[in-house]
Design an enzyme around this catalytic site. Structure first.
Site, PDB file in Angstrom:
ATOM      1  N   CYS A 383       0.833  -1.755  -0.125  1.00 22.95           N
ATOM      2  CA  CYS A 383       0.738  -0.202  -0.318  1.00 22.95           C
ATOM      3  C   CYS A 383       0.410   1.610  -0.004  1.00 22.95           C
ATOM      4  O   CYS A 383       1.647   1.475  -0.722  1.00 22.95           O
ATOM      5  CB  CYS A 383      -0.995  -0.001   1.496  1.00 22.95           C
ATOM      6  N   HIS A 509      -3.942  -4.721  -0.012  1.00 24.81           N
ATOM      7  CA  HIS A 509      -3.219  -5.739   1.365  1.00 24.81           C
ATOM      8  C   HIS A 509      -3.337  -7.475   1.104  1.00 24.81           C
ATOM      9  O   HIS A 509      -4.288  -7.942   2.463  1.00 24.81           O
ATOM     10  CB  HIS A 509      -3.562  -4.826   2.906  1.00 24.81           C
ATOM     11  N   GLU A 511      -1.637  -9.218   3.739  1.00 29.15           N
ATOM     12  CA  GLU A 511      -1.643  -9.418   4.480  1.00 29.15           C
ATOM     13  C   GLU A 511      -3.232  -9.467   5.616  1.00 29.15           C
ATOM     14  O   GLU A 511      -2.751 -10.784   5.608  1.00 29.15           O
ATOM     15  CB  GLU A 511      -1.001  -8.534   5.361  1.00 29.15           C
TER      16      GLU A 511
HETATM   17  N1  GLN Z   1      -1.868   6.502   2.751  1.00 29.24           N
HETATM   18  C1  GLN Z   1      -2.313   5.605   1.671  1.00 29.24           C
HETATM   19  C2  GLN Z   1      -3.229   5.667   1.048  1.00 29.24           C
HETATM   20  O1  GLN Z   1      -5.030   6.547   1.027  1.00 29.24           O
HETATM   21  C3  GLN Z   1      -1.512   4.494   1.223  1.00 29.24           C
HETATM   22  C4  GLN Z   1      -2.937   4.122   2.324  1.00 29.24           C
HETATM   23  C5  GLN Z   1      -2.654   2.208   2.971  1.00 29.24           C
HETATM   24  O2  GLN Z   1      -1.004   1.902   3.563  1.00 29.24           O
HETATM   25  N2  GLN Z   1      -3.561   1.337   3.811  1.00 29.24           N
HETATM   26  O3  GLN Z   1      -3.896   5.539  -0.573  1.00 29.24           O
END
Ligand code: GLN
Length: 537
Positions: A383, A509, A511
């Protein structure tokens, strides 16, 4: 058979591990052939934990249907290998929100809306909701917080009423307490347990089973004493001793016969003995590693590992799959600079740059990524970690000075990571990110494709910003390929570096989908790459 309900409450202190006990019991019942789900009721007023800082409450776990939930739901999924949903996590905030919305609609016309019966009725409705689907033999409900807290009272009252309404053998209450060891006296103390059971009984709920957390074995005289003063059978005083890993707990609970006590209380027709073969195989590999790697976790919440709970557990699953001991080394991204990055990371066999929000620690993440990119160290970005990899590549390989994500620098001349148009219209913060499962197409011949072994995958998301496709061609031409694409929107979901042994970053994600039974392929292959890298050194 009619669905049976198990309630898990806690006393004496928080952090006793109600989530793990609930998940372990569910595992044992599932291993006997019952279909089981677990839900968590949290007494705080936020509608969900999505707007909480990870320092407050640990990681925010996201379900397939895009609910932002308590991290205990992650344990439920990892133990049971079944998906949870929005219905599995309810907060006081959501209960009140529903009641207040109904009041505005006129559902209670003429009535004074009160905690009892209106709030407690709504709690009961939510407690029974999953059971009414007919899908489950058993629903386990974990009540967050501690018995005796003001905010827990309506939940305990709802449990009391449900027990009365459903009948004696339809519900079972398990109360988790602490039996502390006083070193100076050389004794285990039962008084806190007695008092906390008294608090629960005063609220009208007599527990059926006590699970007593303890650092030392609880001898049978002490169990007898607890049983006598707390009004439970002696065989229903279960010891829960500190375990080497959370994955030992189902086996420890089996030894203590927690599942048998529950089955007997609920008068369940006896199914087979629990089949825990795959679980034991997983544990066997976990505990007998044939190799060892050091993996750096670079993030800004590293002082509180709970903020990265699912990532840590994914490494446990991937470690077992590779029969490898994975040592996670924590790096506060704020402390990483171009001067110290080499000394910090050169001993590492792999580097993971974690998800996150905001500007703090951003520069350090870029330094870490530049270092692993140039030194062929296996790298995985998740992310924000993927977004950092794109920014680093834009700045240092494509030469786009000042390239950034607009989350970090709204005025950047090169917004390689940017917000989508539909996100820009959104004013409300809660529940409005790109959330939950989306499909992704993998390019044949890519590393991503070989990792998953198929071309169509589905993964969970939680972010507002995306790779800016205006820069895609320049990235591809310079060797950073987009190998996973959302087929409906064209959004980039995976980037990977061509001339690097293992450099893969995902906008989603992974995970959140790793379980004991299905370790996530990205983590499994990342650990494998780290093992190979360690050997090659
Ligand atoms: N802050 C980034 C976004 O909103 C990544 C979010 C995250 O890592 N869950 O796109």
């Amino acid at each position: 058979m009619a669905t049976k309900y198990i309630f898990v409450t806690g006393g004496v202190t928080s952090s006793l591990g109600k989530g793990i006990i609930s998940a372990s019991l569910a595992k044992l019942l599932q291993a006997r052939g019952y279909s089981v789900t677990i839900q968590k009721f949290d007494p705080y007023i936020n509608i969900d934990p999505g707007t909480l800082n990870p320092y407050e409450h640990g990681e925010c776990y996201v379900t397939e249907d895009g609910a932002e939930t308590d991290l205990d739901l992650g344990h439920y999924e990892r133990f049971l290998n079944v998906s949870t949903s929005q219905a599995n996590n309810v907060t006081t905030g959501r209960i009140y929100y529903n009641v207040i919305m109904q009041e505005r609609e006129g559902a209670y016309l003429g009535k004074t809306v009160q905690v009892v019966p209106h709030i407690t009725d709504e709690i009961k409705r939510r407690m029974l909701l999953l059971g009414e689907s007919g899908e489950y033999d058993i629903v386990i409900t974990e009540i967050g917080g501690c018995v005796g807290d003001i905010e827990s009272l309506p939940f305990i009252e709802a449990v009391r009423q449900l027990r009365w309404e459903l009948g004696v053998n339809e519900t079972c209450v398990i109360h988790l307490t602490l039996v502390p060891y006083l070193k100076a006296a050389g004794e285990l103390k039962t008084k806190p347990t007695q008092h906390s059971v008294r608090d629960l009984s005063e609220a009208g709920v007599q527990p059926d089973i006590l699970v007593c957390r303890s650092e030392h074995p609880i001898p049978s005289e002490l169990r007898r004493k607890i049983a006598l003063f707390c009004n439970v059978k002696q065989n229903s005083v279960i010891e829960s001793i500190d375990a080497e890993t959370i994955y030992d707990v189902p086996l420890l609970m089996r030894k203590e016969k927690l599942d048998e006590r529950v089955i007997s209380k609920l008068k369940l027709t006896h199914k087979a003995e629990p089949n825990l073969d795959t679980w034991k195989e997983f544990l066997g590999k976990l505990k007998n590693p044939t190799s060892e790697v050091n993996i750096a976790l670079v993030g800004k919440y590293v002082e509180l590992p709970d903020a990265y709970k699912s990532i840590i557990e994914s490494f446990v699953h991937a470690g077992s799959a590779n029969e490898c001991k994975v040592n996670i080394k924590w790096f506060q991204s704020e402390n990483i600079t171009d001067e110290n990055v080499a000394s910090m990371l050169q001993q590492m066999d792999g580097v993971l740059v974690a998800p996150g929000f905001g500007e703090r620690g951003f520069k350090g993440k870029l330094e870490a990524i530049k270092f692993v990119r140039e030194n062929n160290i296996p790298f995985m970005g998740i992310c924000l970690g993927m977004q950092c990899a794109a920014v680093e590549f834009a700045r240092n390989v494509l030469g786009l000075q000042g390239a950034a994500s607009t989350e970090i620098d709204a005025e950047t001349p090169h917004p390689v990571i940017d917000m989508m148009e539909d996100q820009k219209q959104i004013k409300q913060m809660g529940g409005t990110m790109r959330l939950g499962a989306y499909t992704c197409e993998l390019k044949k011949g890519s590393k991503a494709y070989s990792i998953y072994g198929k071309s169509k995958i589905s993964e969970r998301h939680r972010h507002r910003y995306e790779f800016n496709n205006k820069y895609l061609q320049a990235f591809e031409e310079a060797g950073m390929h987009a190998t996973g694409i959302n087929p409906d929107t064209g959004l980039v979901e995976i980037i990977e570096l061509q001339d690097h042994p293992w450099f893969v970053a995902a906008q989603y994600h992974p995970e959140l989908k790793s379980t004991v039974l299905n370790p996530h392929p990205l983590f499994v292959k990342f650990v494998k790459a780290a093992i190979n890298f360690a050997k090659s050194k």
